[in-house]
Write a protein that holds these residues in place. Structure first.
Motif, mmCIF file in Angstrom:
data_model
loop_
_atom_site.group_PDB
_atom_site.id
_atom_site.type_symbol
_atom_site.label_atom_id
_atom_site.label_comp_id
_atom_site.label_asym_id
_atom_site.label_seq_id
_atom_site.Cartn_x
_atom_site.Cartn_y
_atom_site.Cartn_z
ATOM 1 N N MET A 13 29.690 36.270 44.640
ATOM 2 C CA MET A 13 30.707 37.333 44.083
ATOM 3 C C MET A 13 29.863 37.113 42.721
ATOM 4 N N THR A 14 29.089 38.126 41.930
ATOM 5 C CA THR A 14 28.659 37.987 40.730
ATOM 6 C C THR A 14 30.302 38.422 40.078
ATOM 7 N N PRO A 15 30.334 37.306 39.173
ATOM 8 C CA PRO A 15 31.859 37.185 37.869
ATOM 9 C C PRO A 15 31.695 38.817 37.888
ATOM 10 N N GLU A 16 31.420 39.960 37.844
ATOM 11 C CA GLU A 16 31.893 41.695 37.881
ATOM 12 C C GLU A 16 32.300 41.993 38.976
ATOM 13 N N GLN A 17 31.575 41.680 39.547
ATOM 14 C CA GLN A 17 32.263 42.101 41.296
ATOM 15 C C GLN A 17 33.060 41.578 41.326
ATOM 16 N N ARG A 18 33.436 40.070 41.159
ATOM 17 C CA ARG A 18 34.497 39.412 41.673
ATOM 18 C C ARG A 18 35.795 40.334 40.583
ATOM 19 N N ARG A 19 35.364 40.574 39.511
ATOM 20 C CA ARG A 19 36.742 40.771 38.485
ATOM 21 C C ARG A 19 37.186 42.138 38.905
ATOM 22 N N ALA A 45 47.178 38.827 46.327
ATOM 23 C CA ALA A 45 46.901 40.095 46.976
ATOM 24 C C ALA A 45 45.720 40.501 47.597
ATOM 25 N N ALA A 46 45.046 39.582 46.176
ATOM 26 C CA ALA A 46 43.503 39.417 46.427
ATOM 27 C C ALA A 46 42.644 38.436 47.566
ATOM 28 N N GLY A 47 43.459 37.046 47.835
ATOM 29 C CA GLY A 47 42.974 36.585 48.802
ATOM 30 C C GLY A 47 42.401 35.435 48.326
ATOM 31 N N ILE A 48 42.943 34.974 46.854
ATOM 32 C CA ILE A 48 41.965 34.150 45.936
ATOM 33 C C ILE A 48 42.677 33.037 45.722
ATOM 34 N N GLY A 49 42.339 31.966 45.559
ATOM 35 C CA GLY A 49 43.183 31.317 44.591
ATOM 36 C C GLY A 49 43.499 31.353 43.185
#
Length: 205
Positions: A13-19, A45-49
């Protein structure tokens, strides 16, 4: 024999997509918990660290600001209104538009109310917020979408599609802001908007 190729990784993902992904996961949590929400909850909830959040947000305050900004965006209501079929009668189209606007206002109210109830100040950070400008931009975008719904009846309207949409949108926001003794439904609002406040049997002076 050719060497077996390794599994190709999905593009990152790009930083904007991740945001955007993080904000989408955070919004219902913020609406429920306000400023008391933790970045650990958002990460689950986002399934990330949890550390991933801090790679795209300076801190929780910036994330909360992003959630509030997202709740204020008219995109969701505009998309819902744009998907309404023009083949339906005008009254049906306007009822669906009313429900789309109501859902957007409830979403904004849930997030803003939860943040305020949890004691978060209205303004944080070094840059001042411009809620009035955001509200005007949202009204303009939603008004333009409603004007599109009125296009098939353009020749039958007393005012232009844009002016008629502006009047209708004003009624929608008034319906939300004013609490009377009985709820005004979307059907009630559309009936009065299209037919007037007087019944046919009473006539007009």
């Amino acid at each position: 024999m050719d060497e077996p190729k390794g599994r190709r990784r999905a593009p990152g993902m790009t930083p904007e997509q991740r945001r955007e992904m993080i904000v989408a996961a955070a919004l219902p949590l913020v609406a429920e918990n306000g400023a008391a929400v933790t970045t650990a909850q958002v990460a689950r909830a986002a399934g990330i660290g949890e550390g991933t959040i801090f790679r795209v947000f300076a801190g929780k305050d910036e994330l909360l600001d992003a959630c509030m900004a997202e709740a204020m965006r008219p995109d969701h209501a505009v998309r819902e209104i744009a998907s309404i079929s023009l083949d339906q009668p005008l009254a049906a189209r306007l009822r669906e538009a009313a429900e789309a606007v109501r859902a957007g206002l409830e979403r904004l109210g849930a997030v803003a109310g939860a943040l305020q109830a949890s004691g978060r100040p209205r303004s944080r950070g070094s840059e001042p917020r411009r809620p009035l400008a955001s509200r005007e931009a949202s009204m303009a975008a939603i008004g333009a979408a409603i004007a599109e719904l009125l296009e098939p009846e353009r020749d039958s309207l007393r005012l232009s599609c844009e002016q008629t949409a502006s009047l209708y949108l004003g009624l929608l926001f008034t319906r939300t802001a004013v609490r009377g003794p009985a709820e005004i439904t979307a059907a009630d609002l559309v009936e009065v908007f299209l037919g007037g406040a007087l019944t046919i049997s009473e006539g007009r002076a």
